[in-house]
Design a protein around this motif. Structure first.
Motif, PDB file in Angstrom:
ATOM      1  N   TYR A 115      62.326 149.147 -13.327  1.00 39.17           N
ATOM      2  CA  TYR A 115      63.527 149.315 -12.507  1.00 39.17           C
ATOM      3  C   TYR A 115      64.637 148.376 -12.968  1.00 39.17           C
ATOM      4  N   ARG A 116      64.294 147.135 -13.196  1.00 38.83           N
ATOM      5  CA  ARG A 116      65.278 146.134 -13.617  1.00 38.83           C
ATOM      6  C   ARG A 116      65.803 146.383 -15.020  1.00 38.83           C
ATOM      7  N   SER A 117      64.978 146.966 -15.874  1.00 44.30           N
ATOM      8  CA  SER A 117      65.406 147.179 -17.261  1.00 44.30           C
ATOM      9  C   SER A 117      66.575 148.161 -17.340  1.00 44.30           C
ATOM     10  N   LYS A 118      66.822 148.895 -16.267  1.00 45.49           N
ATOM     11  CA  LYS A 118      67.937 149.843 -16.254  1.00 45.49           C
ATOM     12  C   LYS A 118      69.287 149.143 -16.125  1.00 45.49           C
ATOM     13  N   LEU A 119      69.251 147.875 -15.717  1.00 42.68           N
ATOM     14  CA  LEU A 119      70.484 147.099 -15.602  1.00 42.68           C
ATOM     15  C   LEU A 119      70.393 145.942 -16.579  1.00 42.68           C
ATOM     16  N   SER A 120      71.142 146.023 -17.642  1.00 44.12           N
ATOM     17  CA  SER A 120      71.043 145.022 -18.700  1.00 44.12           C
ATOM     18  C   SER A 120      71.803 143.747 -18.376  1.00 44.12           C
ATOM     19  N   GLY A 121      71.424 142.666 -19.043  1.00 46.37           N
ATOM     20  CA  GLY A 121      72.135 141.391 -18.920  1.00 46.37           C
ATOM     21  C   GLY A 121      73.610 141.519 -19.251  1.00 46.37           C
ATOM     22  N   PRO A 122      73.959 142.196 -20.363  1.00 47.53           N
ATOM     23  CA  PRO A 122      75.382 142.343 -20.682  1.00 47.53           C
ATOM     24  C   PRO A 122      76.175 143.079 -19.604  1.00 47.53           C
ATOM     25  N   LEU A 123      75.543 144.026 -18.916  1.00 49.57           N
ATOM     26  CA  LEU A 123      76.241 144.703 -17.830  1.00 49.57           C
ATOM     27  C   LEU A 123      76.421 143.751 -16.649  1.00 49.57           C
ATOM     28  N   LEU A 124      75.373 143.007 -16.303  1.00 45.79           N
ATOM     29  CA  LEU A 124      75.486 142.019 -15.222  1.00 45.79           C
ATOM     30  C   LEU A 124      76.558 140.983 -15.535  1.00 45.79           C
ATOM     31  N   ASP A 125      76.710 140.628 -16.799  1.00 40.25           N
ATOM     32  CA  ASP A 125      77.735 139.662 -17.210  1.00 40.25           C
ATOM     33  C   ASP A 125      79.138 140.143 -16.873  1.00 40.25           C
ATOM     34  N   ARG A 126      79.318 141.443 -16.748  1.00 41.60           N
ATOM     35  CA  ARG A 126      80.640 142.001 -16.465  1.00 41.60           C
ATOM     36  C   ARG A 126      80.955 142.060 -14.966  1.00 41.60           C
ATOM     37  N   ILE A 127      80.014 141.645 -14.148  1.00 41.21           N
ATOM     38  CA  ILE A 127      80.220 141.607 -12.699  1.00 41.21           C
ATOM     39  C   ILE A 127      80.513 140.161 -12.328  1.00 41.21           C
ATOM     40  N   ASP A 128      81.659 139.918 -11.712  1.00 40.94           N
ATOM     41  CA  ASP A 128      82.102 138.546 -11.435  1.00 40.94           C
ATOM     42  C   ASP A 128      81.204 137.804 -10.458  1.00 40.94           C
ATOM     43  N   ILE A 129      80.835 138.452  -9.387  1.00 37.35           N
ATOM     44  CA  ILE A 129      80.095 137.768  -8.327  1.00 37.35           C
ATOM     45  C   ILE A 129      78.836 138.559  -7.993  1.00 37.35           C
ATOM     46  N   SER A 155      75.746 133.307 -20.736  1.00 39.00           N
ATOM     47  CA  SER A 155      76.492 133.828 -21.883  1.00 39.00           C
ATOM     48  C   SER A 155      77.927 133.295 -21.833  1.00 39.00           C
ATOM     49  N   ALA A 156      78.656 133.498 -22.911  1.00 38.76           N
ATOM     50  CA  ALA A 156      80.068 133.102 -22.951  1.00 38.76           C
ATOM     51  C   ALA A 156      80.856 133.890 -21.905  1.00 38.76           C
ATOM     52  N   ARG A 157      80.515 135.153 -21.730  1.00 39.33           N
ATOM     53  CA  ARG A 157      81.198 135.975 -20.730  1.00 39.33           C
ATOM     54  C   ARG A 157      80.928 135.431 -19.324  1.00 39.33           C
ATOM     55  N   ALA A 158      79.680 135.062 -19.017  1.00 41.06           N
ATOM     56  CA  ALA A 158      79.346 134.496 -17.703  1.00 41.06           C
ATOM     57  C   ALA A 158      80.088 133.170 -17.500  1.00 41.06           C
ATOM     58  N   HIS A 159      80.179 132.369 -18.545  1.00 40.86           N
ATOM     59  CA  HIS A 159      80.913 131.095 -18.488  1.00 40.86           C
ATOM     60  C   HIS A 159      82.354 131.326 -18.052  1.00 40.86           C
ATOM     61  N   ASP A 160      83.022 132.286 -18.693  1.00 45.33           N
ATOM     62  CA  ASP A 160      84.416 132.569 -18.365  1.00 45.33           C
ATOM     63  C   ASP A 160      84.558 133.141 -16.953  1.00 45.33           C
ATOM     64  N   ARG A 161      83.616 133.957 -16.542  1.00 48.43           N
ATOM     65  CA  ARG A 161      83.663 134.519 -15.181  1.00 48.43           C
ATOM     66  C   ARG A 161      83.488 133.410 -14.141  1.00 48.43           C
ATOM     67  N   ILE A 162      82.620 132.460 -14.419  1.00 50.06           N
ATOM     68  CA  ILE A 162      82.435 131.316 -13.518  1.00 50.06           C
ATOM     69  C   ILE A 162      83.751 130.557 -13.390  1.00 50.06           C
ATOM     70  N   LEU A 163      84.422 130.335 -14.502  1.00 52.29           N
ATOM     71  CA  LEU A 163      85.697 129.614 -14.455  1.00 52.29           C
ATOM     72  C   LEU A 163      86.752 130.364 -13.639  1.00 52.29           C
ATOM     73  N   LYS A 164      86.832 131.679 -13.787  1.00 43.37           N
ATOM     74  CA  LYS A 164      87.797 132.462 -13.018  1.00 43.37           C
ATOM     75  C   LYS A 164      87.501 132.392 -11.522  1.00 43.37           C
ATOM     76  N   VAL A 165      86.234 132.525 -11.167  1.00 44.01           N
ATOM     77  CA  VAL A 165      85.859 132.460  -9.752  1.00 44.01           C
ATOM     78  C   VAL A 165      86.109 131.056  -9.210  1.00 44.01           C
ATOM     79  N   ALA A 166      85.771 130.034  -9.995  1.00 47.00           N
ATOM     80  CA  ALA A 166      86.009 128.652  -9.572  1.00 47.00           C
ATOM     81  C   ALA A 166      87.509 128.393  -9.389  1.00 47.00           C
ATOM     82  N   ARG A 167      88.345 128.972 -10.254  1.00 48.54           N
ATOM     83  CA  ARG A 167      89.800 128.828 -10.107  1.00 48.54           C
ATOM     84  C   ARG A 167      90.246 129.428  -8.766  1.00 48.54           C
ATOM     85  N   THR A 168      89.673 130.569  -8.408  1.00 50.26           N
ATOM     86  CA  THR A 168      90.023 131.206  -7.139  1.00 50.26           C
ATOM     87  C   THR A 168      89.550 130.367  -5.952  1.00 50.26           C
TER      88      THR A 168
END
Length: 180
Positions: free
Chosen positions: A41-55, A134-147
């Motif tokens: 079930y979990r394999s249907k949602l990849s890490g790279p896709l989760l990285d694109r979700i901010d929260i 990932s680098a993408r998760a790092h940047d998403r954390i920074l955007k959310v932290a800025r908010t």
């Protein structure tokens, strides 16, 4: 539960459960899925896709008594005013940019507008290594932290802002890595 737009018929439109029965990790209900079913079930949602979700946040089941509690709550008007204030702040901050909100910042802008205190930088570095972000998760954390910092009226991103933003990224690690 994580909101994910309808990715396939196996994911609910209103959220994503950690397993097919929806009870994995629930303190109130028992999961009836096998480890193999959960992993498939979990394999249907990849890490790279989760990285694109901010929260990513877990929303536990609410019992009836809590639902019916009529205690004091923050009004919608108060929340709307706070959101509008932060939106105006971001519009002003980014008036000379090609974007207008924290969520739409590009990597170069993130480096410019997401200034960290030394302790918050150290926390983010430690979390990056410990959680294997990932680098993408790092940047998403920074955007959310800025908010989060904007909501508090803070000029710089401090440790509590980073800590809260990291917590919003941990659901994928909690469930998706737990079966190894």
């Amino acid at each position: 539960m994580v909101y994910v737009p309808a990715l396939s018929r196996n994911f609910h439109r209103t959220g994503l459960h950690a397993c097919p029965c929806g009870y994995f990790g629930s303190p109130a209900d028992t999961c009836t899925c096998t480890p193999h079913q959960i992993q498939r079930y979990r394999s249907k949602l990849s890490g790279p896709l989760l990285d694109r979700i901010d929260i990513h946040i877990e929303v536990p089941k609410v019992d009836y008594q809590t639902l019916m509690d009529t205690g004091p709550n923050e009004s919608s008007e108060t929340i709307r005013e706070r959101v509008n204030r932060v939106h105006a702040l971001q519009m002003q901050r980014y008036k000379r940019e090609s974007f207008s909100t924290n969520a739409t910042m590009h990597p170069k802008a993130i480096r410019r507008y997401c200034q960290l205190t030394k302790p918050s930088r150290e926390l983010l570095a430690q979390s990056f290594d410990t959680l294997g972000l990932s680098a993408r998760a790092h940047d998403r954390i920074l955007k959310v932290a800025r908010t989060i910092a904007d909501l508090e009226g803070a000029e710089r991103i401090d440790t509590p802002h980073i800590a809260e933003a990291i917590q919003y990224r941990s659901l994928d690690r909690k469930y998706w890595d737990s079966l190894g």
